[in-house]
Design an enzyme around this catalytic site. Sequence first.
Site, PDB file in Angstrom:
ATOM      1  N   GLY A  17      28.234 -51.243 -66.573  1.00 19.24           N
ATOM      2  CA  GLY A  17      27.392 -50.970 -65.404  1.00 19.24           C
ATOM      3  C   GLY A  17      28.097 -51.356 -64.129  1.00 19.24           C
ATOM      4  N   ASN A  18      27.311 -51.536 -63.054  1.00 22.94           N
ATOM      5  CA  ASN A  18      27.866 -51.972 -61.774  1.00 22.94           C
ATOM      6  C   ASN A  18      26.863 -52.864 -61.055  1.00 22.94           C
ATOM      7  OD1 ASN A  18      26.027 -50.242 -60.292  1.00 22.94           O
ATOM      8  ND2 ASN A  18      27.368 -48.533 -60.831  1.00 22.94           N
ATOM      9  N   ARG A  19      27.181 -53.217 -59.824  1.00 20.87           N
ATOM     10  CA  ARG A  19      26.383 -54.217 -59.097  1.00 20.87           C
ATOM     11  C   ARG A  19      25.212 -53.631 -58.309  1.00 20.87           C
ATOM     12  NH1 ARG A  19      29.415 -58.970 -59.068  1.00 20.87           N
ATOM     13  NH2 ARG A  19      31.646 -58.692 -59.490  1.00 20.87           N
TER      14      ARG A  19
END
Length: 407
Positions: free
Chosen positions: A216-218
């Site tokens: 995923g990412n932030r």
Amino acid sequence: MSQPSSRDLPLANRRIVLGVTGSISAYKAADLASKLRQAGAEVEVVMTPAATRFIAPLTFKSLTGRDVVVDMFEAAETEAHVEVARRADAMVIAPATADTIASLAHGHAGDMVSLTALATAAPILLAPAMDSQMWEHPATAANIATLRERGVELVGPATGRLASGRVGPGRLAEPAAIVGALRLLLGRRTGDLRDRHIVVSAGGTHEPIDPVRFVGNRSTGRMGFAIAEAARDRGAEVTLVTGPVALETPVGVRRIDVQTVAEMLVALEQVTARSDAIIMAAAPADFRPAAPADHKIKKAPGQERLVIELEQNPDIIATLPGGGVRVGFAAETRDLAAYARQKLPAKRLHFIVANDVTAPGSGFGTETNQVVIFHDDGRVEEFPLLSKYAVAHLILDRVRERFPRSS
């Protein structure tokens, strides 16, 4: 960031009359008055005599900076009920007791709240509060039906623990929900995006490695949710397709939760079939594990590395066939202009909103953003650091400009 502007305040320049009636939950009306002021509204409070037994008028005067009217004959203003009613852009009655609801349904005017409600042409929002047995009584149901037929809107009641100790429907809706319902009501009546369907995507995606891990990412989804709120406030029908985020659904917004890019693409294909605009504020993962494990991957004795093969996800906005006005986002760490311009034709966008996520106040999880808008006709617009809600309005202004003038 500069001082807040009207674009930061969803109820700026709105005159709201807050009617408070005799319920134990009247203490929450103080918080509501405060939240209305924080949203930019000018608030005038009218109370029933019974309400003053639960909370003092001085509390509301301190919060609003205006005199509170309880008795029409003791008001400083001649015919206060008529004058207050004429100034109102909307009237909110919170809490609204069973007695007040009955008075409104039958046109009684025995106190300042019902007098003002009878005299105003502004929309009225009721937030009922009473014991569940009173709420479920046929007389209350009939009164509510009568008021709905006249165009009165309701928010709540919520289900939960009541003053009697019982659990059931009848709790006053929370102040944030009441403010959201008011913003929805005003937007649908006066917003410049009425009769438009805006689709917004938000958040990142979780591409599973195994049942407990993901790529995923932030992204927190704050920008997309701000756009959804702003579009709602301007009267649009809003569909929000979001990855996993820890944010409350804006009142009046249809929310579709997804986990992966594949799920987001399917959801957006369905909802953009009839949309006037798609604003792709989500940050979907570019890659996904090629072969997710069926069970949790365990460490093997002596194992120092785990190699996971990734494959490219489909580009959602480039894959979508239509959607109306098409808006993309480019969250970059370098070469902002070059990357944003490349994406415009590749994704068939009308314009793209670009930001440097390494800049102070402009990254993931912030309340603010500093963006540059690149248009398909070559125009470039640079903006200072603003609240994400204010940025949302800038984007919607440009979406509105792209709508066909004849429609």
